[in-house]
Design a protein around this motif. Structure first.
Motif, PDB file in Angstrom:
ATOM      1  N   GLU A 202       0.845  -1.110  -0.005  1.00  0.00           N
ATOM      2  CA  GLU A 202       0.090   0.009   0.006  1.00  0.00           C
ATOM      3  C   GLU A 202       0.985   1.239  -0.038  1.00  0.00           C
ATOM      4  OE1 GLU A 202      -3.564   0.232   2.313  1.00  0.00           O
ATOM      5  OE2 GLU A 202      -3.330  -1.922   2.653  1.00  0.00           O
ATOM      6  N   PRO A 203       1.698   1.567  -1.070  1.00  0.00           N
ATOM      7  CA  PRO A 203       2.565   2.542  -1.107  1.00  0.00           C
ATOM      8  C   PRO A 203       2.127   3.976  -1.091  1.00  0.00           C
ATOM      9  CG  PRO A 203       2.425   1.570  -3.302  1.00  0.00           C
ATOM     10  CD  PRO A 203       1.702   0.648  -2.359  1.00  0.00           C
ATOM     11  N   VAL A 204       0.775   4.189  -1.564  1.00  0.00           N
ATOM     12  CA  VAL A 204       0.327   5.450  -1.640  1.00  0.00           C
ATOM     13  C   VAL A 204      -0.638   5.765  -0.582  1.00  0.00           C
ATOM     14  CG1 VAL A 204       0.591   5.552  -4.287  1.00  0.00           C
ATOM     15  CG2 VAL A 204      -1.649   4.819  -3.307  1.00  0.00           C
ATOM     16  N   ALA A 205      -1.000   5.076   0.385  1.00  0.00           N
ATOM     17  CA  ALA A 205      -2.065   5.290   1.494  1.00  0.00           C
ATOM     18  C   ALA A 205      -1.501   6.701   2.096  1.00  0.00           C
ATOM     19  CB  ALA A 205      -2.005   4.251   2.559  1.00  0.00           C
ATOM     20  N   GLY A 206      -2.542   7.528   2.207  1.00  0.00           N
ATOM     21  CA  GLY A 206      -1.870   9.016   2.819  1.00  0.00           C
ATOM     22  C   GLY A 206      -1.363   9.925   2.030  1.00  0.00           C
ATOM     23  N   MET A 207      -1.110   9.672   0.952  1.00  0.00           N
ATOM     24  CA  MET A 207      -0.291  10.525  -0.014  1.00  0.00           C
ATOM     25  C   MET A 207      -1.339  11.314  -0.528  1.00  0.00           C
ATOM     26  SD  MET A 207       2.513   8.282  -2.056  1.00  0.00           S
ATOM     27  CE  MET A 207       3.926   7.575  -1.312  1.00  0.00           C
ATOM     28  N   THR A 208      -0.569  12.646  -1.081  1.00  0.00           N
ATOM     29  CA  THR A 208      -1.391  13.525  -1.798  1.00  0.00           C
ATOM     30  C   THR A 208      -1.486  13.250  -3.232  1.00  0.00           C
ATOM     31  OG1 THR A 208       0.731  14.724  -2.355  1.00  0.00           O
ATOM     32  CG2 THR A 208      -0.241  15.580  -0.225  1.00  0.00           C
ATOM     33  N   GLY A 209      -2.115  13.737  -3.949  1.00  0.00           N
ATOM     34  CA  GLY A 209      -2.322  13.339  -5.439  1.00  0.00           C
ATOM     35  C   GLY A 209      -0.999  13.559  -6.154  1.00  0.00           C
ATOM     36  N   GLU A 210      -0.258  14.455  -5.887  1.00  0.00           N
ATOM     37  CA  GLU A 210       1.056  14.678  -6.640  1.00  0.00           C
ATOM     38  C   GLU A 210       2.056  13.474  -6.222  1.00  0.00           C
ATOM     39  OE1 GLU A 210       4.599  17.778  -7.066  1.00  0.00           O
ATOM     40  OE2 GLU A 210       2.997  18.584  -5.891  1.00  0.00           O
TER      41      GLU A 210
END
Length: 275
Positions: A202-210
């Motif tokens: 789950e590398p993009v959990a909690g990331m901004t769109g960019e």
């Protein structure tokens, strides 16, 4: 189809213990997958987390693993990395290496890296120092605490910094980075060890769109040189990177194919995408 039927040469293997003098594993993927699990089952107090799971990962491929909670995704990664021993089945790294004979440390040294959902970096050290500590050197002893890095190794750190887009932050304390930057740094730390297989949870959990977009670019760029297995719930992100998708359900493979094929599969819609 069973892997031994597809690749008869796999029936004759050398013992895992036949390593090189430097401790490296004799990985050979010339006649088959870089990683495969076959008929792997794991039970916890009567609950079957994995149920005769078959999974085959090719050299240099980018594979996305999706599925509802409890489908067996984390247990699958635990088995590959030696954290959990299956009740039955086989787990092979290339043609020669039986991962069930190795412990977690040996598997990590042998070329399988794992990035957990929550980034684990040394927050009181700089970005550069984190990468230097992660560098694959002589892992047979802690004398690497005192080693002086070579020009080639400095070039490798610079290459990784560029790849993970942290060149301008090399002297920053890791604890001051954004969540996404910490995720990239941890991926960079794994890359310093030059793994053949990289497991990313789950590398993009909690990331901004960019940050999510940059993470997609990073993982796609790693495929080819590394085999990358991405476990993720964000379907838009999966679509942006997916070449081949495996859907797990109740510890087994429910479906496999391109994202378009997966999204049109009635079984997948019923148990997962239709939630």
């Amino acid at each position: 189809m069973k892997v031994l039927e597809k690749f008869p040469a796999l029936k004759t293997r050398l013992p895992t213990r036949l390593m090189t003098q430097g401790g490296e594993l004799p990985l050979d993927t010339g006649k088959g997958p870089v990683l495969y699990l076959e008929d792997v089952s794991v039970s916890f107090d009567g609950f079957k987390a994995l149920n005769k799971l078959n999974l085959y990962i090719d050299e240099g491929e980018l594979r996305c693993i999706i599925g509802p909670n409890g489908a067996g995704k984390t247990t699958m990664m635990d088995v590959i990395t030696g954290k959990t021993r299956p009740d039955s089945g086989e787990v092979w790294f290339g043609q020669l290496i039986n991962l069930l004979e190795l412990d977690e440390h040996q598997i990590a040294q042998g070329g399988i890296g794992r990035k957990f959902q929550k980034p684990t970096v040394f927050e009181q050290l700089s970005v550069y120092d984190n990468l230097e500590l992660a560098m694959a050197s002589d892992k047979r002893a802690w004398k690497n605490l005192f080693f002086k890095i070579s020009g080639e190794q400095r070039d490798r750190i610079a290459e990784i910094l560029e790849l993970i887009r942290l060149s301008g932050h090399r002297e920053r304390l890791a604890g001051s980075l954004s969540h996404g930057q910490k995720q990239w740094l941890e991926i960079g730390m794994l890359l310093m060890q030059d793994p053949r297989v990289l497991l990313v949870d789950e590398p993009v959990a909690g990331m901004t769109g960019e940050e999510t977009e940059r993470t997609a670019e990073l993982l796609v760029s790693l495929a080819g040189r590394h085999s990358v297995i991405v476990v993720e719930h964000d379907m838009a992100f999966v679509r942006s990177i997916a070449r081949k998708v495996t859907v797990l359900h109740q510890g087994s493979v429910l479906a496999e194919g391109t994202m378009d094929q997966i999204q049109q599969d009635p079984k997948v819609i019923e148990v997962y995408l239709g939630e």
